[in-house]
Design a protein around this motif. Structure first.
Motif, PDB file in Angstrom:
ATOM      1  N   GLY A  36       0.804  -1.215   0.000  1.00 13.50           N
ATOM      2  CA  GLY A  36       0.000   0.000   0.000  1.00 13.50           C
ATOM      3  C   GLY A  36       0.838   1.267   0.000  1.00 13.50           C
ATOM      4  O   GLY A  36       2.070   1.224  -0.134  1.00 13.50           O
TER       5      GLY A  36
ATOM      6  N   SER B  17      -4.596  -1.744  -0.479  1.00 11.86           N
ATOM      7  CA  SER B  17      -4.888  -0.314  -0.413  1.00 11.86           C
ATOM      8  C   SER B  17      -4.562   0.365  -1.751  1.00 11.86           C
ATOM      9  O   SER B  17      -5.086  -0.024  -2.787  1.00 11.86           O
TER      10      SER B  17
ATOM     11  N   ILE C 193      -7.735  -7.613  -4.613  1.00 11.52           N
ATOM     12  CA  ILE C 193      -7.400  -6.415  -3.857  1.00 11.52           C
ATOM     13  C   ILE C 193      -7.813  -6.602  -2.404  1.00 11.52           C
ATOM     14  O   ILE C 193      -8.809  -7.245  -2.103  1.00 11.52           O
TER      15      ILE C 193
ATOM     16  N   SER D  10      -8.980  -2.124  -0.134  1.00 14.58           N
ATOM     17  CA  SER D  10      -8.850  -1.169  -1.237  1.00 14.58           C
ATOM     18  C   SER D  10     -10.229  -0.820  -1.778  1.00 14.58           C
ATOM     19  O   SER D  10     -11.251  -1.011  -1.099  1.00 14.58           O
TER      20      SER D  10
END
Length: 226
Positions: free
Chosen positions: A11, A67, A87, A90
């Motif tokens: 992230g 993220s 993901i 996110s």
């Protein structure tokens, strides 16, 4: 059976150290890690994503992003054939953003964020991981390794200005019901992890270690395995 290539993308400002607790079977998976690069000039998110695909050395990989890394791997999948995009913590489009990000976009308030403040570890940790991080700052020091002002300026702007309005229905979305960066009430069509926060890659690793292989192999039945 050949191993399935899996690429992990961390992230915002994070290093690959955030994946240190994620363990996939070496018999089934060939695991690689992607790291943030410093953007080139006024590189767009799409241009950056295309450049990041040059690091992919396998055909039809699984891309897993956390993220902002989740946003990036979705953009990368525009340029290469993938087996799956997964993901974690996110969003699948800007329609899943919380109100504060929409307000920041509409008012251009993100331009007022003093990057010297965000480069401060405590502020950067809150920005990247959420509010409940003060007691764990030493832990986060090793996870937040990308503090270059050019990168932070670029990343914050390109998160807030992300222009995807229609979610890719093929993206698999894993999300915690206690995420304070991207609250669950704005998220549609995801696998919900109970008690998962924005940093569940760190503190829900047992759930992820049990379920990620099943999700990759199309064996996940919707039940929790931990």
């Amino acid at each position: 059976m050949s191993k399935i290539p899996v690429y992990f993308m961390p992230g915002l400002a994070a290093s690959v150290a955030i994946f240190e607790r994620i363990k996939l079977s070496e018999l089934d998976f060939d695991v690689m890690y992607l790291e943030w690069e410093i953007p080139l000039g006024k590189e767009t998110l799409q241009e950056y994503a295309k450049r990041m695909t040059e690091k992919i050395k396998h055909e039809k990989p699984v891309l897993i992003g956390v993220s902002f890394g989740g946003i990036l791997v979705q953009e990368m999948s525009r340029f290469i054939a993938v087996r799956k995009v997964i993901i974690i913590s996110s969003v699948k489009s800007n329609r899943e953003f919380p109100r504060r990000i929409i307000i920041a976009k509409n008012t251009k308030a993100y331009k007022l964020i003093p990057l010297s403040l965000v480069q401060n570890l405590e502020s950067l940790a809150k920005f990247s991981f959420g509010k409940k991080v003060n007691e764990r700052l030493k832990l986060y020091e090793k996870f937040l390794s990308v503090r270059d002002k050019r990168y932070l300026d670029w990343a914050i702007e390109h998160i807030i200005l992300w222009d995807r309005t229609v979610a890719d229905q093929n993206v698999i979305h894993i999300h915690g019901d206690e995420d304070d960066i991207f609250p669950i009430k704005y998220i549609k069509n995801c696998i919900v992890v109970k008690g998962g926060t924005h940093i569940m890659i760190l503190n829900k690793y047992k759930w992820l270690n049990a379920n990620l292989p099943l999700i990759i192999l199309d064996q996940y039945d919707g039940k929790t395995h931990d």
